[in-house]
Design an enzyme around this catalytic site. Structure first.
Site, PDB file in Angstrom:
ATOM      1  N   GLY A 117       0.791  -1.230   0.000  1.00  8.64           N
ATOM      2  CA  GLY A 117       0.000   0.000   0.000  1.00  8.64           C
ATOM      3  C   GLY A 117       0.819   1.274   0.000  1.00  8.64           C
ATOM      4  O   GLY A 117       0.341   2.316   0.453  1.00  8.64           O
ATOM      5  N   ASN A 174      -5.342   2.498 -12.855  1.00  5.59           N
ATOM      6  CA  ASN A 174      -4.362   1.569 -12.292  1.00  5.59           C
ATOM      7  C   ASN A 174      -2.968   2.150 -12.490  1.00  5.59           C
ATOM      8  O   ASN A 174      -2.756   3.001 -13.358  1.00  5.59           O
ATOM      9  CB  ASN A 174      -4.466   0.218 -13.028  1.00  5.59           C
ATOM     10  CG  ASN A 174      -3.526  -0.834 -12.463  1.00  5.59           C
ATOM     11  OD1 ASN A 174      -3.338  -0.925 -11.242  1.00  5.59           O
ATOM     12  ND2 ASN A 174      -2.919  -1.621 -13.338  1.00  5.59           N
ATOM     13  N   HIS A 208       1.008   0.779 -13.195  1.00  5.31           N
ATOM     14  CA  HIS A 208       1.735  -0.424 -13.598  1.00  5.31           C
ATOM     15  C   HIS A 208       3.228  -0.093 -13.688  1.00  5.31           C
ATOM     16  O   HIS A 208       3.594   0.941 -14.246  1.00  5.31           O
ATOM     17  CB  HIS A 208       1.207  -0.914 -14.954  1.00  5.31           C
ATOM     18  CG  HIS A 208       1.831  -2.199 -15.380  1.00  5.31           C
ATOM     19  ND1 HIS A 208       1.462  -3.411 -14.829  1.00  5.31           N
ATOM     20  CD2 HIS A 208       2.814  -2.465 -16.265  1.00  5.31           C
ATOM     21  CE1 HIS A 208       2.201  -4.372 -15.370  1.00  5.31           C
ATOM     22  NE2 HIS A 208       3.020  -3.830 -16.244  1.00  5.31           N
ATOM     23  N   SER A 263       3.587   3.612 -15.366  1.00  8.22           N
ATOM     24  CA  SER A 263       2.480   4.167 -16.151  1.00  8.22           C
ATOM     25  C   SER A 263       1.195   4.180 -15.336  1.00  8.22           C
ATOM     26  O   SER A 263       0.838   3.176 -14.725  1.00  8.22           O
ATOM     27  CB  SER A 263       2.219   3.308 -17.397  1.00  8.22           C
ATOM     28  OG  SER A 263       3.392   3.103 -18.154  1.00  8.22           O
ATOM     29  N   LEU A 293      -5.874  -6.710 -20.086  1.00 13.92           N
ATOM     30  CA  LEU A 293      -4.988  -6.526 -18.936  1.00 13.92           C
ATOM     31  C   LEU A 293      -3.849  -5.552 -19.241  1.00 13.92           C
ATOM     32  O   LEU A 293      -3.087  -5.744 -20.192  1.00 13.92           O
ATOM     33  CB  LEU A 293      -4.400  -7.884 -18.521  1.00 13.92           C
ATOM     34  CG  LEU A 293      -3.458  -7.843 -17.316  1.00 13.92           C
ATOM     35  CD1 LEU A 293      -4.212  -7.504 -16.049  1.00 13.92           C
ATOM     36  CD2 LEU A 293      -2.717  -9.148 -17.161  1.00 13.92           C
ATOM     37  N   GLN A 331       9.057   6.619  -8.316  1.00 13.62           N
ATOM     38  CA  GLN A 331       8.374   7.407  -9.348  1.00 13.62           C
ATOM     39  C   GLN A 331       6.861   7.176  -9.325  1.00 13.62           C
ATOM     40  O   GLN A 331       6.082   8.092  -9.599  1.00 13.62           O
ATOM     41  CB  GLN A 331       8.932   7.090 -10.736  1.00 13.62           C
ATOM     42  CG  GLN A 331      10.356   7.547 -10.908  1.00 13.62           C
ATOM     43  CD  GLN A 331      10.557   8.999 -10.491  1.00 13.62           C
ATOM     44  OE1 GLN A 331       9.753   9.861 -10.814  1.00 13.62           O
ATOM     45  NE2 GLN A 331      11.624   9.258  -9.753  1.00 13.62           N
TER      46      GLN A 331
HETATM   47  C1  GRF Z   1       3.480  -1.308  -7.494  1.00 15.70           C
HETATM   48  O1  GRF Z   1       4.720  -1.558  -8.103  1.00 15.70           O
HETATM   49  C2  GRF Z   1       2.409  -1.246  -8.527  1.00 15.70           C
HETATM   50  O2  GRF Z   1       2.832  -0.669  -9.723  1.00 15.70           O
HETATM   51  C3  GRF Z   1       2.127  -2.693  -8.744  1.00 15.70           C
HETATM   52  O3  GRF Z   1       2.184  -3.256  -7.477  1.00 15.70           O
HETATM   53  C4  GRF Z   1       3.023  -2.475  -6.640  1.00 15.70           C
HETATM   54  C5  GRF Z   1       2.210  -2.043  -5.464  1.00 15.70           C
HETATM   55  O4  GRF Z   1       2.954  -1.455  -4.473  1.00 15.70           O
HETATM   56  N1  GRF Z   1       0.895  -2.867  -9.458  1.00 15.70           N
HETATM   57  P1  GRF Z   1       2.233  -0.828  -3.194  1.00 15.70           P
HETATM   58  O5  GRF Z   1       1.296  -1.884  -2.631  1.00 15.70           O
HETATM   59  O6  GRF Z   1       1.491   0.405  -3.638  1.00 15.70           O
HETATM   60  O7  GRF Z   1       3.344  -0.521  -2.239  1.00 15.70           O
END
Ligand code: GRF
Length: 229
Positions: A14, A109, A111, A138, A146, A175
């Site tokens: 999180g 989302n 990614h 991104s 997906l 980032q």
């Molecule tokens: C992040 O790298 C996000 O891009 C990916 O999962 C990770 C989540 O990290 N989908 P967090 O739970 O927000 O620390």
């Protein structure tokens, strides 16, 4: 005007949720996180939500017979809040097309790759193995395929010769914490909209995702530098 309502879906640490909590607390986004939903009772992100006095809900996918039933439970939980925006922040479940259609244009989302490169998992390893010189993160609208929805904002980082998977993951995550709150702010302010499977920014369709240079902080929109963030 009341602050816009946001529901965040998480599965793990999180840290992106935390970045959003902090940005809202600093007064940079006129929004309120009204609920956090998590499919994993052990997720550290639940503690972050509780510390910020945000209501939390645990909905375990393992307790449902099908993806559709799980998604239906998610929808019921989300809709009690009537949110303007639903944010996936490390939510490790693939959502059904009904779910995606239902929230289309209100579902984003983050990614950890420069989409369309490397949808799915192990993005850092795949970028290193490919010998890429650039990597990044991104923020995108979620559509039925997906990690293939229209991209709003990307941060591009250089891959250095001594980068390993862990270091690259850390740099990328740093980032993410910068671009996700910024993209959310733009969506909340309605500067960014989903229009016929493309992203509109300040009334113009993006020909390429908005890019932020992590070093200078410069933001480029359709080949022009953005002056007003
Ligand atoms: C992040 O790298 C996000 O891009 C990916 O999962 C990770 C989540 O990290 N989908 P967090 O739970 O927000 O620390």
């Amino acid at each position: 005007n009341d602050p816009a309502k946001i529901v965040v879906l998480i599965s793990g640490s999180g840290s992106n949720l935390q970045a959003l909590i902090d940005t809202i607390a600093a007064g940079s986004i006129d929004a309120q996180i009204v609920g956090v939903i998590c499919n994993n009772a052990q997720a550290y992100g639940l503690k972050r939500a509780k510390s910020a006095n945000i209501p939390t809900h645990i909905i375990k996918h393992s307790e449902f017979a099908s993806r559709e039933q799980f998604d239906h439970a998610l929808i019921s939980c989300i809709d009690q809040y009537q949110p303007h925006l639903i944010i996936l922040a490390g939510f490790l479940r693939i959502l059904s097309s009904q779910f995606v259609q239902y929230y289309l244009g209100r579902l984003v989302n983050i990614h950890p790759s420069l989409l369309p490169k490397y949808p799915g998992l192990n993005t850092h390893r795949r970028a290193l193995e490919a010998g890429d010189t650039q990597h990044g993160a991104s923020v995108h609208y979620v559509t039925e395929n997906l990690d293939a929805g229209p991209v709003i904002l990307q941060a591009v980082i250089s891959i250095l010769t001594d980068d390993n998977e862990q270091r690259l993951a850390q740099k990328t995550l740093t980032q993410e914490h910068r671009i996700y709150p910024l993209a959310v702010k733009w969506v909340i302010e309605q500067r960014v909209k989903l229009r016929q499977n493309k992203v509109e920014f300040d009334g113009s369709i993006l020909t390429t995702p908005v890019q932020i240079d992590p070093v200078s902080g410069n933001i480029t929109v359709n080949n022009k530098t953005l002056t007003e963030t």
